[in-house]
Design a protein around this motif. Sequence first.
Motif, PDB file in Angstrom:
ATOM      1  N   THR A 164      43.379   0.014  28.686  1.00 19.75           N
ATOM      2  CA  THR A 164      42.468   0.386  27.597  1.00 19.75           C
ATOM      3  C   THR A 164      41.395  -0.676  27.398  1.00 19.75           C
ATOM      4  O   THR A 164      40.207  -0.358  27.209  1.00 19.75           O
ATOM      5  CB  THR A 164      43.260   0.586  26.297  1.00 19.75           C
ATOM      6  OG1 THR A 164      44.201   1.650  26.480  1.00 19.75           O
ATOM      7  CG2 THR A 164      42.335   0.948  25.142  1.00 19.75           C
ATOM      8  N   LEU A 167      38.903  -0.243  30.208  1.00 19.33           N
ATOM      9  CA  LEU A 167      38.069   0.950  30.025  1.00 19.33           C
ATOM     10  C   LEU A 167      37.030   0.741  28.927  1.00 19.33           C
ATOM     11  O   LEU A 167      35.871   1.156  29.059  1.00 19.33           O
ATOM     12  CB  LEU A 167      38.945   2.162  29.699  1.00 19.33           C
ATOM     13  CG  LEU A 167      39.876   2.637  30.819  1.00 19.33           C
ATOM     14  CD1 LEU A 167      40.750   3.792  30.318  1.00 19.33           C
ATOM     15  CD2 LEU A 167      39.090   3.059  32.053  1.00 19.33           C
ATOM     16  N   ASP A 168      37.437   0.106  27.830  1.00 19.05           N
ATOM     17  CA  ASP A 168      36.486  -0.190  26.758  1.00 19.05           C
ATOM     18  C   ASP A 168      35.364  -1.097  27.258  1.00 19.05           C
ATOM     19  O   ASP A 168      34.183  -0.872  26.967  1.00 19.05           O
ATOM     20  CB  ASP A 168      37.199  -0.871  25.586  1.00 19.05           C
ATOM     21  CG  ASP A 168      38.099   0.076  24.807  1.00 19.05           C
ATOM     22  OD1 ASP A 168      37.989   1.303  24.983  1.00 19.05           O
ATOM     23  OD2 ASP A 168      38.933  -0.421  24.016  1.00 19.05           O
ATOM     24  N   GLN A 171      32.972   0.718  29.634  1.00 16.13           N
ATOM     25  CA  GLN A 171      32.060   1.613  28.927  1.00 16.13           C
ATOM     26  C   GLN A 171      30.916   0.848  28.287  1.00 16.13           C
ATOM     27  O   GLN A 171      29.760   1.280  28.304  1.00 16.13           O
ATOM     28  CB  GLN A 171      32.817   2.413  27.866  1.00 16.13           C
ATOM     29  CG  GLN A 171      31.997   3.542  27.273  1.00 16.13           C
ATOM     30  CD  GLN A 171      31.577   4.552  28.324  1.00 16.13           C
ATOM     31  OE1 GLN A 171      32.406   5.116  29.024  1.00 16.13           O
ATOM     32  NE2 GLN A 171      30.272   4.769  28.455  1.00 16.13           N
ATOM     33  N   ASP A 175      27.038   1.458  29.173  1.00 15.38           N
ATOM     34  CA  ASP A 175      26.103   1.762  28.091  1.00 15.38           C
ATOM     35  C   ASP A 175      24.959   0.756  28.074  1.00 15.38           C
ATOM     36  O   ASP A 175      23.791   1.127  27.876  1.00 15.38           O
ATOM     37  CB  ASP A 175      26.814   1.750  26.738  1.00 15.38           C
ATOM     38  CG  ASP A 175      27.755   2.919  26.546  1.00 15.38           C
ATOM     39  OD1 ASP A 175      27.674   3.885  27.333  1.00 15.38           O
ATOM     40  OD2 ASP A 175      28.582   2.869  25.609  1.00 15.38           O
ATOM     41  N   ARG A 391      42.752   9.517  29.328  1.00 16.79           N
ATOM     42  CA  ARG A 391      41.402   8.967  29.165  1.00 16.79           C
ATOM     43  C   ARG A 391      40.871   8.443  30.495  1.00 16.79           C
ATOM     44  O   ARG A 391      39.707   8.674  30.845  1.00 16.79           O
ATOM     45  CB  ARG A 391      41.422   7.837  28.148  1.00 16.79           C
ATOM     46  CG  ARG A 391      40.061   7.175  27.976  1.00 16.79           C
ATOM     47  CD  ARG A 391      40.121   5.916  27.132  1.00 16.79           C
ATOM     48  NE  ARG A 391      38.817   5.270  27.083  1.00 16.79           N
ATOM     49  CZ  ARG A 391      38.589   4.071  26.557  1.00 16.79           C
ATOM     50  NH1 ARG A 391      39.587   3.387  26.023  1.00 16.79           N
ATOM     51  NH2 ARG A 391      37.381   3.552  26.581  1.00 16.79           N
ATOM     52  N   HIS A 392      41.712   7.749  31.240  1.00 18.20           N
ATOM     53  CA  HIS A 392      41.282   7.220  32.523  1.00 18.20           C
ATOM     54  C   HIS A 392      40.918   8.335  33.488  1.00 18.20           C
ATOM     55  O   HIS A 392      39.940   8.241  34.230  1.00 18.20           O
ATOM     56  CB  HIS A 392      42.402   6.350  33.121  1.00 18.20           C
ATOM     57  CG  HIS A 392      42.125   5.921  34.534  1.00 18.20           C
ATOM     58  ND1 HIS A 392      42.715   6.536  35.608  1.00 18.20           N
ATOM     59  CD2 HIS A 392      41.315   4.946  35.038  1.00 18.20           C
ATOM     60  CE1 HIS A 392      42.280   5.955  36.721  1.00 18.20           C
ATOM     61  NE2 HIS A 392      41.435   4.989  36.413  1.00 18.20           N
ATOM     62  N   GLY A 395      37.754  10.383  31.752  1.00 16.60           N
ATOM     63  CA  GLY A 395      36.571   9.630  31.352  1.00 16.60           C
ATOM     64  C   GLY A 395      36.150   9.859  29.921  1.00 16.60           C
ATOM     65  O   GLY A 395      35.082   9.413  29.496  1.00 16.60           O
ATOM     66  N   THR A 396      36.981  10.556  29.136  1.00  8.31           N
ATOM     67  CA  THR A 396      36.636  10.830  27.752  1.00  8.31           C
ATOM     68  C   THR A 396      37.041   9.667  26.874  1.00  8.31           C
ATOM     69  O   THR A 396      38.065   9.022  27.088  1.00  8.31           O
ATOM     70  CB  THR A 396      37.342  12.111  27.249  1.00  8.31           C
ATOM     71  OG1 THR A 396      38.761  11.958  27.434  1.00  8.31           O
ATOM     72  CG2 THR A 396      36.865  13.315  28.032  1.00  8.31           C
ATOM     73  N   ARG A 397      36.258   9.412  25.856  1.00 12.05           N
ATOM     74  CA  ARG A 397      36.569   8.336  24.907  1.00 12.05           C
ATOM     75  C   ARG A 397      37.588   8.828  23.893  1.00 12.05           C
ATOM     76  O   ARG A 397      37.598   9.999  23.538  1.00 12.05           O
ATOM     77  CB  ARG A 397      35.312   7.888  24.173  1.00 12.05           C
ATOM     78  CG  ARG A 397      34.234   7.325  25.083  1.00 12.05           C
ATOM     79  CD  ARG A 397      33.148   6.691  24.276  1.00 12.05           C
ATOM     80  NE  ARG A 397      31.997   6.340  25.078  1.00 12.05           N
ATOM     81  CZ  ARG A 397      30.968   5.623  24.659  1.00 12.05           C
ATOM     82  NH1 ARG A 397      30.956   5.209  23.397  1.00 12.05           N
ATOM     83  NH2 ARG A 397      29.969   5.333  25.446  1.00 12.05           N
ATOM     84  N   PRO A 398      38.438   7.918  23.393  1.00 14.05           N
ATOM     85  CA  PRO A 398      39.416   8.337  22.394  1.00 14.05           C
ATOM     86  C   PRO A 398      38.729   8.651  21.065  1.00 14.05           C
ATOM     87  O   PRO A 398      37.646   8.141  20.791  1.00 14.05           O
ATOM     88  CB  PRO A 398      40.313   7.102  22.256  1.00 14.05           C
ATOM     89  CG  PRO A 398      39.457   5.969  22.703  1.00 14.05           C
ATOM     90  CD  PRO A 398      38.555   6.510  23.748  1.00 14.05           C
TER      91      PRO A 398
END
Length: 398
Positions: A164, A167-168, A171, A175, A391-392, A395-398
């Motif tokens: 997590t 992944l954060d 992202q 961005d 999520r992994h 690719g969707t955000r929580p």
Amino acid sequence: MSGLLSPGSQVAADLLGDQALIAALLQTEVAWAHALAAAGAVSTAQAEAVAAAADTVVIDPHSTAEFTAAAGNPAAPVAAALRAQADAAAPAVHRGLTSQDALDTALMLLTRNAFRQIATDLSTTADALADLAREHRDTVAAGRTLTQWAVPVTVGLRAAQWLTGVLDARQLILDRIEELPVQYGGAAGTRALGAHLAPGESDVLPTEFARRLQLRSPQLPWHTRRSPVTGVGDAAVTVTDALGVLAADVALLGRPEIDELRERGAPGHGTSSTMPHKQNPVRSVLIRSLAAQTPLLAAQLHLAAATAVDERPDGAWHSEWRAFVQLLESTVTTASLAAPLATGLEVHTDATAARVEAAAPDLTAEGGSSVGDPASYLGDAGRFVDLVLERHATGTRP
């Protein structure tokens, strides 16, 4: 200085070294010449001559060091060398730009290249941690809080927490790549060249400049408003924070008296200079070292941002450069070390199970005085792992 005191940093040399900066400055000058041509300030032939000159000019950072010191920044000697190479097209070089415009923009180009590499390595790390979390979703382990036994957890949940964080961080990096801006304000942030253009033509300059470089065109110059720089720093530190946690856990759990996890190295990796039987967790050690340094580099960026004055700063801006590039270098290095670290992690399930059995009275004490099955104290651990794996995968955000 060489990279001997920065082990692993060689992976960033081509992305962030002096030659990379010179190339980015030349790329900036060429894009600006084409933007001037699009606005009608110079001819297309002049812009093309500037581009041809940039392809052939040779700029040695060592031979220009004295000029750089005299000018106070590296953009000036690069522009001068390009003018000399451009010959008749020299008036089209750097016209209407200031050194800060050129250097700020060039550093954004370096950032994009560095962040793309970081994102690639983070993806490799994420894939490896996802595999680990999936494989050990239900492998019970002893939980620890404040260095003492807590309740049971799973190896999969630990891996999911590491995942997590990665992944954060990835992202944030992706961005930030989309937000990297060009800098164009002219000598005092007024874009004064626009006064010499027909109505509407001045608007072409920043948009065409940005389009040529595939960066964002900001509404206003940011000579003294340094959020683009501090934003890069914050994203970079988020990466090293996440990877620092992974490395710290691996180093701790890999201690021989614990031996629940181990960093697997290639032959010769992690060898000791005096004890040939040892295999040191070198990647974890180096990641922890870098993670301990990068927050201070980001703090320097914020300090510079807070002390910027006038329309262009007198030293605050200059104090950013080294910290900015060092921070990018450290983050590129950290991400490059984390990918093979995660890919090669070994879970020693026998040692993990033996520790759970030995510590069972403490691990299950929350449920009462009798010793229960540690697996019955896992709560939502499995569900949490599944959510992170989803999520992994999507690719969707929580």
